[in-house]
Design a protein around this motif. Sequence first.
Motif, PDB file in Angstrom:
ATOM      1  N   MET A   1       8.162 -50.411 -23.720  1.00 50.32           N
ATOM      2  CA  MET A   1       8.959 -49.140 -23.182  1.00 50.32           C
ATOM      3  C   MET A   1      10.125 -49.639 -22.753  1.00 50.32           C
ATOM      4  O   MET A   1      10.390 -50.354 -21.875  1.00 50.32           O
ATOM      5  CB  MET A   1       7.878 -48.439 -21.896  1.00 50.32           C
ATOM      6  CG  MET A   1       8.808 -47.335 -21.446  1.00 50.32           C
ATOM      7  SD  MET A   1       7.892 -46.375 -20.115  1.00 50.32           S
ATOM      8  CE  MET A   1       6.363 -46.157 -20.937  1.00 50.32           C
ATOM      9  N   ARG A   2      11.296 -48.857 -23.242  1.00 52.86           N
ATOM     10  CA  ARG A   2      12.703 -49.154 -23.125  1.00 52.86           C
ATOM     11  C   ARG A   2      13.211 -48.740 -21.825  1.00 52.86           C
ATOM     12  O   ARG A   2      12.884 -47.488 -21.684  1.00 52.86           O
ATOM     13  CB  ARG A   2      13.547 -48.958 -24.330  1.00 52.86           C
ATOM     14  CG  ARG A   2      12.825 -49.514 -25.656  1.00 52.86           C
ATOM     15  CD  ARG A   2      13.976 -49.016 -26.773  1.00 52.86           C
ATOM     16  NE  ARG A   2      13.627 -49.696 -28.072  1.00 52.86           N
ATOM     17  CZ  ARG A   2      14.456 -49.582 -29.030  1.00 52.86           C
ATOM     18  NH1 ARG A   2      15.539 -48.919 -29.026  1.00 52.86           N
ATOM     19  NH2 ARG A   2      13.993 -50.174 -30.180  1.00 52.86           N
ATOM     20  N   LEU A   3      13.888 -49.512 -21.233  1.00 50.88           N
ATOM     21  CA  LEU A   3      14.399 -48.978 -19.838  1.00 50.88           C
ATOM     22  C   LEU A   3      15.586 -47.641 -20.406  1.00 50.88           C
ATOM     23  O   LEU A   3      15.557 -46.836 -19.480  1.00 50.88           O
ATOM     24  CB  LEU A   3      15.220 -49.874 -18.940  1.00 50.88           C
ATOM     25  CG  LEU A   3      15.768 -49.600 -17.695  1.00 50.88           C
ATOM     26  CD1 LEU A   3      14.744 -49.077 -16.862  1.00 50.88           C
ATOM     27  CD2 LEU A   3      16.524 -50.987 -17.089  1.00 50.88           C
ATOM     28  N   GLU A   4      16.360 -47.828 -21.255  1.00 52.58           N
ATOM     29  CA  GLU A   4      17.284 -46.815 -21.456  1.00 52.58           C
ATOM     30  C   GLU A   4      16.663 -45.483 -22.006  1.00 52.58           C
ATOM     31  O   GLU A   4      17.073 -44.467 -21.685  1.00 52.58           O
ATOM     32  CB  GLU A   4      18.217 -47.300 -22.690  1.00 52.58           C
ATOM     33  CG  GLU A   4      17.437 -47.666 -23.977  1.00 52.58           C
ATOM     34  CD  GLU A   4      17.159 -48.990 -24.288  1.00 52.58           C
ATOM     35  OE1 GLU A   4      17.110 -49.492 -25.474  1.00 52.58           O
ATOM     36  OE2 GLU A   4      17.085 -49.786 -23.397  1.00 52.58           O
ATOM     37  N   ASP A   5      15.494 -45.587 -22.572  1.00 53.93           N
ATOM     38  CA  ASP A   5      14.684 -44.336 -22.879  1.00 53.93           C
ATOM     39  C   ASP A   5      14.118 -43.586 -21.548  1.00 53.93           C
ATOM     40  O   ASP A   5      14.394 -42.458 -21.521  1.00 53.93           O
ATOM     41  CB  ASP A   5      13.447 -44.935 -23.589  1.00 53.93           C
ATOM     42  CG  ASP A   5      13.635 -45.121 -25.122  1.00 53.93           C
ATOM     43  OD1 ASP A   5      15.019 -44.975 -25.526  1.00 53.93           O
ATOM     44  OD2 ASP A   5      12.877 -45.765 -25.851  1.00 53.93           O
ATOM     45  N   LEU A   6      13.893 -44.415 -20.749  1.00 58.05           N
ATOM     46  CA  LEU A   6      13.462 -43.805 -19.270  1.00 58.05           C
ATOM     47  C   LEU A   6      14.731 -43.230 -18.741  1.00 58.05           C
ATOM     48  O   LEU A   6      14.783 -42.167 -18.340  1.00 58.05           O
ATOM     49  CB  LEU A   6      12.974 -44.856 -18.304  1.00 58.05           C
ATOM     50  CG  LEU A   6      11.425 -45.180 -18.527  1.00 58.05           C
ATOM     51  CD1 LEU A   6      11.150 -46.159 -17.727  1.00 58.05           C
ATOM     52  CD2 LEU A   6      10.506 -44.171 -18.722  1.00 58.05           C
ATOM     53  N   ASN A   7      16.043 -43.929 -18.862  1.00 53.69           N
ATOM     54  CA  ASN A   7      17.079 -43.242 -18.220  1.00 53.69           C
ATOM     55  C   ASN A   7      17.630 -41.901 -19.159  1.00 53.69           C
ATOM     56  O   ASN A   7      17.971 -41.093 -18.433  1.00 53.69           O
ATOM     57  CB  ASN A   7      18.373 -44.291 -18.286  1.00 53.69           C
ATOM     58  CG  ASN A   7      17.913 -45.441 -17.213  1.00 53.69           C
ATOM     59  OD1 ASN A   7      17.600 -45.244 -16.289  1.00 53.69           O
ATOM     60  ND2 ASN A   7      18.607 -46.704 -17.618  1.00 53.69           N
ATOM     61  N   TYR A   8      17.320 -41.921 -20.221  1.00 57.45           N
ATOM     62  CA  TYR A   8      17.494 -40.723 -21.312  1.00 57.45           C
ATOM     63  C   TYR A   8      16.717 -39.609 -20.620  1.00 57.45           C
ATOM     64  O   TYR A   8      17.097 -38.560 -20.404  1.00 57.45           O
ATOM     65  CB  TYR A   8      17.432 -40.969 -22.596  1.00 57.45           C
ATOM     66  CG  TYR A   8      18.312 -42.031 -23.134  1.00 57.45           C
ATOM     67  CD1 TYR A   8      19.510 -42.548 -22.807  1.00 57.45           C
ATOM     68  CD2 TYR A   8      17.796 -42.671 -24.691  1.00 57.45           C
ATOM     69  CE1 TYR A   8      20.209 -43.445 -23.088  1.00 57.45           C
ATOM     70  CE2 TYR A   8      18.753 -43.647 -25.072  1.00 57.45           C
ATOM     71  CZ  TYR A   8      19.928 -43.967 -24.710  1.00 57.45           C
ATOM     72  OH  TYR A   8      20.583 -44.816 -25.049  1.00 57.45           O
ATOM     73  N   PHE A   9      15.197 -39.896 -20.504  1.00 59.24           N
ATOM     74  CA  PHE A   9      14.399 -38.966 -19.926  1.00 59.24           C
ATOM     75  C   PHE A   9      14.812 -38.406 -18.521  1.00 59.24           C
ATOM     76  O   PHE A   9      14.958 -37.001 -18.365  1.00 59.24           O
ATOM     77  CB  PHE A   9      13.151 -39.357 -19.947  1.00 59.24           C
ATOM     78  CG  PHE A   9      11.915 -38.728 -19.243  1.00 59.24           C
ATOM     79  CD1 PHE A   9      11.628 -37.536 -19.695  1.00 59.24           C
ATOM     80  CD2 PHE A   9      11.658 -39.132 -17.882  1.00 59.24           C
ATOM     81  CE1 PHE A   9      10.565 -36.750 -18.891  1.00 59.24           C
ATOM     82  CE2 PHE A   9      10.851 -38.406 -17.196  1.00 59.24           C
ATOM     83  CZ  PHE A   9      10.193 -37.232 -17.740  1.00 59.24           C
ATOM     84  N   LEU A  10      15.106 -39.184 -17.664  1.00 52.90           N
ATOM     85  CA  LEU A  10      15.515 -38.666 -16.308  1.00 52.90           C
ATOM     86  C   LEU A  10      16.992 -37.878 -16.577  1.00 52.90           C
ATOM     87  O   LEU A  10      16.967 -36.752 -15.757  1.00 52.90           O
ATOM     88  CB  LEU A  10      15.806 -39.891 -15.611  1.00 52.90           C
ATOM     89  CG  LEU A  10      14.612 -40.757 -15.010  1.00 52.90           C
ATOM     90  CD1 LEU A  10      14.871 -41.869 -14.452  1.00 52.90           C
ATOM     91  CD2 LEU A  10      13.730 -39.885 -14.062  1.00 52.90           C
ATOM     92  N   ALA A  11      17.716 -38.264 -17.322  1.00 57.15           N
ATOM     93  CA  ALA A  11      18.856 -37.331 -17.238  1.00 57.15           C
ATOM     94  C   ALA A  11      18.732 -36.099 -17.962  1.00 57.15           C
ATOM     95  O   ALA A  11      19.240 -35.155 -17.573  1.00 57.15           O
ATOM     96  CB  ALA A  11      20.116 -38.264 -18.227  1.00 57.15           C
ATOM     97  N   VAL A  12      18.170 -35.981 -19.088  1.00 54.94           N
ATOM     98  CA  VAL A  12      17.712 -34.797 -19.674  1.00 54.94           C
ATOM     99  C   VAL A  12      16.609 -33.804 -18.852  1.00 54.94           C
ATOM    100  O   VAL A  12      16.955 -32.554 -18.529  1.00 54.94           O
ATOM    101  CB  VAL A  12      16.798 -35.047 -21.071  1.00 54.94           C
ATOM    102  CG1 VAL A  12      16.564 -33.554 -21.632  1.00 54.94           C
ATOM    103  CG2 VAL A  12      17.772 -35.600 -22.037  1.00 54.94           C
ATOM    104  N   ALA A  13      15.757 -34.638 -18.025  1.00 55.47           N
ATOM    105  CA  ALA A  13      15.136 -33.626 -17.163  1.00 55.47           C
ATOM    106  C   ALA A  13      15.999 -33.184 -16.002  1.00 55.47           C
ATOM    107  O   ALA A  13      15.752 -31.895 -15.511  1.00 55.47           O
ATOM    108  CB  ALA A  13      13.869 -34.727 -16.599  1.00 55.47           C
TER     109      ALA A  13
END
Length: 309
Positions: free
Chosen positions: A1-13
Amino acid sequence: MRLEDLNYFLAVAETGHMGRASRHLGQTQPALTKGIQRLEKELGLQLFERTAKGMVLTTVGHAFFQRTRAVQIGLDEAVREARDMHLGAVGLLRVGVPPNYADYFSAICELLLRHRPAARVQVTLGLNDQLFSALQAGDLDLCISGQHNPVGALFDQQPLFEDDLHIVAREGHPLFYKASIKFGDLAQCSWILPRTQVVARRWVDARFIEHGLPAPNVVVESNASSSALLRMVRSTDLLTIATASSLRHAGGGGLRPFPMREAKWPRVVGVTLRRGAYVSPLVQRFIELLQQHRPGDLPAPAEPDQSFK
C-alpha cells in the motif's frame, strides 16, 4: 500500500471533490484517480460513491477514513518528535485561543520566545467548538478554553484559573437604581449576545427558560462574541455577557455586573490537549508558563483587544 495513495484518499474524503483535492495536494486529477483506484483494488473495497456533485464516502469508506486519519495524525506526530530531537527540541507550537484570551496568549508567547527564540508559533483564534474540532483533527497541539465542554475519551484538560461569566450593563443603567433587582427585570431589556451555537449564549437562554421567561430580545447578534461590541453597551441601555477578566481589563471600564446569583456562571479556563498525543518539550514549556501566570499577573497591552468568548 502506497503512502501517497492514502494521502490522496484522505484529501478526497475531506474535500469531497477530486478537483479540490488535486489543487490542495498540487497533483493532477488523473494521478489522484489512479491512486484511489489502486487503493480500492488493493483493499477489495469501494471507498467512494461517484456522484455528479463529487465524491461521497461509502459506509466502509467512512470507517476506513476515520482509522486512516488517526494513522496520519500519529505519523505526523512521529515526524514532529523526530524533528524536535534533531533540532534540540526547538519545534513548532500550534495553539487555539478564544478571542477574549488573545492578549493573555500574546503575553505568555512573549515569555516563551524569550527563552526559545528559534521556536515557531501558529495561533488559531476561535470558539471552543471550532478549536476542539481542530484539536481532534490534529491541527492544534492544545487549546486555551473554557472547560465546560464534555471531554469524554478524546481530550485531557488541565485547569488554569477561574474566570466567571457575568451579565453586565453600563454603570449608569436604570436597573442599578432599583431598590431590588430581579432576574425578570433583565427580560425587559434588549441585548447584545453571541449566536446560539456559542456556549455562553446557550447558558443565557437556559437561564431565561429556568425562570419561565421568553427568550431575551437580542438586537445585536454576533457569530463569535458580544464583547467586541462593549463600546455599544457603554453608550446604550443594552445588556450583554462578559467574563470577570474582561471587566478587570481596560476594555471593561464603565461596565458593571448585576449583583445576582442568577446573573453569574462559574467558569474555569484551562488547557485542553488531545488524549495520547505527542507533547513536545516546547508545548510542555508553554503549558508550564500558562500555569505560572494568570491574566491579572501580566501587564496589559497599550491597546487591548476587547473581544471575548
